[in-house]
Design a protein around this motif. Structure first.
Motif, PDB file in Angstrom:
ATOM      1  N   HIS A 106       0.835  -1.206   0.000  1.00 56.15           N
ATOM      2  CA  HIS A 106       0.000   0.000   0.000  1.00 56.15           C
ATOM      3  C   HIS A 106       0.871   1.258   0.000  1.00 56.15           C
ATOM      4  O   HIS A 106       0.531   2.259  -0.666  1.00 56.15           O
ATOM      5  CB  HIS A 106      -0.948  -0.008   1.199  1.00 56.15           C
ATOM      6  N   GLU A 110       0.712   4.186  -2.739  1.00 61.11           N
ATOM      7  CA  GLU A 110       0.507   5.586  -2.349  1.00 61.11           C
ATOM      8  C   GLU A 110       1.617   6.474  -2.884  1.00 61.11           C
ATOM      9  O   GLU A 110       1.372   7.629  -3.291  1.00 61.11           O
ATOM     10  CB  GLU A 110       0.430   5.686  -0.824  1.00 61.11           C
ATOM     11  N   THR A 115      -4.941   6.064  -5.555  1.00 63.33           N
ATOM     12  CA  THR A 115      -5.897   6.360  -4.493  1.00 63.33           C
ATOM     13  C   THR A 115      -6.400   5.075  -3.846  1.00 63.33           C
ATOM     14  O   THR A 115      -6.571   4.048  -4.506  1.00 63.33           O
ATOM     15  CB  THR A 115      -7.099   7.149  -5.045  1.00 63.33           C
ATOM     16  N   SER A 116      -6.652   5.146  -2.546  1.00 68.17           N
ATOM     17  CA  SER A 116      -7.114   3.962  -1.806  1.00 68.17           C
ATOM     18  C   SER A 116      -8.464   3.485  -2.315  1.00 68.17           C
ATOM     19  O   SER A 116      -8.772   2.289  -2.240  1.00 68.17           O
ATOM     20  CB  SER A 116      -7.192   4.282  -0.316  1.00 68.17           C
TER      21      SER A 116
END
Length: 570
Positions: A106, A110, A115-116
């Motif tokens: 992750h 990032e 984007t999450s």
């Protein structure tokens, strides 16, 4: 080899004394690359600037051996846990990555401004899907150079790269990323059908005469493999899954015509269609492959419920991964699954092949018997410097099905795919059978195959003069594409028998097949599978890389599983 865990905080804050913290993301190392464009593909240049792809990122499990250990335990009749198959949630827990892996990946995403909201997780976090990634962003993430490629024979167009890289710190955490360097599409393992030309159908009586030019029908197959007297009874618990790719669908009208002529007690046979990734279904435009798979499966197992999976590849993605991830997300999986598609193993990047095989192992742990056709090119096609087996048949958690022909006795079909993997070591269940074959083979073909590897096929069935209906006409075909649903039908009947007695399904078959199940097969001892400008391997007493252990005898296999069920044939 187990990789060493390094705390995430250390990775993200490493810096020389008195200096500025360095980023781990710039130190890239190749994950896989091709030296040249794969065969039958050509570049169309850069894709349009607005091209978007979805990235599938497979993460390595924290307990790297736990799944295979569990699979071996529930699949070995000698183990106390035999038949205690795992639930979806139990498998998800076993294959989960280390928390540091998830955080590290992750952080990498990032860093590249992913984007999450575009990241979703599957199977308890063992893989990630990143949707709506621009090609330029994918190039940055993966040190790649995506282009448009077209297949020179099928005109299929895909977005791929000839190579991709990952930061060094991610190599111990990420198994593979797709779509990247896997170009091949699932290919059918059969020959082009031709119209039936008036030859007789095989309709064996008590003592049938030999007719090598007669059509193979359900009546013949049920007689040959001793299923004719068995009537399924566990229809509420037993299901056969038939996979479909390349926008090929079966036709209910053709199925009715087939059953009316060859299995009149099953004229009401039907199937359920499940769409995978938006896979279509147009019964008015059926595919030959889908038709023969469904008809053979129904002809062997009626009235056992059938599921046909119409699978569409993920956007610019891969069909095998799409289907496996979709089926594994279900609470329940079919007890028997047949696939008549494959590709040459050498066209599959190793990391990709390992991931597909790992997902298949998850199906086995959940109680599914997964069968794949072994291929239709003998030991390989064309001028080979090495024999070229077919994947996913080479996966050690698959039961690979080769082809035979004739009867009284059966002989190997000359096209029956067989050989040895370049990626997968020989599994323990195969050691004795394969070692015996290789000892007798000696130095023949030395250097053309991997003598330490997984051998295929495992078993075989009829693959010549197979009759089926397509668009209202009766046609015949040949190939291991036909053998796979025939064998899966026999396995499904064995599962039916077990389920009707309150026992679990067979699940992953191979440890049993190479152990107690050996005496339930008709050994094929003649024929060979030429290819690569060689005579290929020969069918011999015992296992061989042409017909495996041989062809199944249902009554003998049922008696082995349940000695009180019936007397084996004389």
């Amino acid at each position: 080899m187990r990789y060493r865990w390094i705390p995430l905080i250390f990775l993200l804050s490493t810096a020389p004394l008195g200096g500025i913290a360095t980023s781990p993301w710039g130190d890239m190392r190749s994950k896989h690359s091709w030296k040249t464009i794969p065969e039958n593909w050509e570049s169309l240049g850069l894709p349009p600037t607005d091209t978007m792809i979805d990235l599938y990122i497979a993460l390595k499990p924290y307990r790297e051996n736990a799944l295979i250990d569990a699979l071996n335990e529930v699949s070995d009749p000698r183990h106390p846990r035999y038949g205690v198959h795992l639930s979806r949630e139990q498998v998800a827990d076993i294959v989960a990555p280390h928390p540091d892996t998830v955080q590290l990946v992750h952080s990498w995403l990032e860093h590249h401004r992913v984007t999450s909201s575009s990241v979703s997780v599957t199977h308890g976090g063992s893989s990630l899907t990143v949707t709506g990634v621009s090609v330029s962003q994918a190039n940055d993430l993966l040190g790649a150079s995506y282009e448009l490629y077209t297949h020179t024979k099928t005109n299929e167009t895909i977005v791929r790269t000839l190579g991709y890289s990952l930061p060094v710190v991610l190599h111990g955490h990420v198994q593979t990323v797709a779509p990247t360097t896997f170009f091949s599409s699932p290919l059918t393992q059969w020959q082009t059908p031709r119209k039936r030309s008036g030859v007789a159908a095989m309709r064996p009586g008590k003592s049938p005469s030999r007719r090598d030019d007669a059509d193979v029908t359900p009546a013949f197959l049920r007689w040959l493999y001793s299923t004719v007297a068995y009537v399924p009874s566990a229809m509420d618990r037993n299901t056969v899954g038939v996979t479909g790719y390349n926008q090929e669908y079966p036709s209910p009208a053709d199925l009715t015509s087939y059953m009316r002529k060859y299995r009149p007690d099953g004229i009401d046979a039907t199937y359920v269609v499940e769409s995978v990734n938006g896979g279509e279904y147009d019964p008015n435009n059926p595919g030959e492959e889908a038709n023969v798979n469904i008809q053979l499966s129904e002809g062997m197992t009626y009235p056992t419920p059938q599921i046909f999976y119409s699978t569409k590849a993920s956007p610019n993605g891969d069909s095998f991964l799409a289907w496996l991830n979709a089926v594994l997300s279900k609470q329940n999986v079919p007890q028997t699954i047949t696939t008549s598609y494959g590709t040459f193993e050498k066209l599959s990047p190793k990391g990709y092949a390992l991931q597909v095989c790992y997902l298949i192992a998850q199906l086995g742990a959940r109680g599914a018997s997964v069968l794949f056709a072994s291929g239709d090119d003998g030991v390989g096609r064309g001028d080979c410097t090495r024999f070229t087996p077919v994947f996913p048949a080479t996966c050690p958690y698959v039961t690979a099905v080769g082809g035979t022909m004739s009867f009284g006795p059966e002989v190997a079909a000359s096209f029956s795919g067989g050989g040895f993997s370049e990626y997968f070591v020989r599994p323990g269940y195969q050691q004795q059978a394969v070692s015996t074959f290789l000892d007798n083979l000696g130095q023949q073909y030395s250097g053309l195959y991997n003598s330490l590897a997984r051998g295929i096929p495992d078993i075989a069935a009829q693959a010549m003069m197979i009759s089926f209906f397509h668009k209202g006409e009766e046609v015949i075909t040949e190939g291991t594409s036909c053998s796979a649903p025939i064998v899966s039908g026999i396995i499904s009947l064995l599962n039916d028998h077990r389920l009707s007695q309150g026992k679990p399904p067979l699940g992953f078959l191979n440890p049993w097949l190479y152990g107690g199940g050996l005496n339930g097969f008709n050994d094929i001892v003649s024929g060979s599978n030429p290819g690569c400008n060689t005579d290929g391997f020969s069918a011999v007493v015992g296992w061989d890389p042409v017909t495996g252990l041989g062809t199944p005898d249902f009554l003998r296999l049922m008696h082995i599983l349940d000695p009180g069920s019936s007397n084996p044939p004389e």
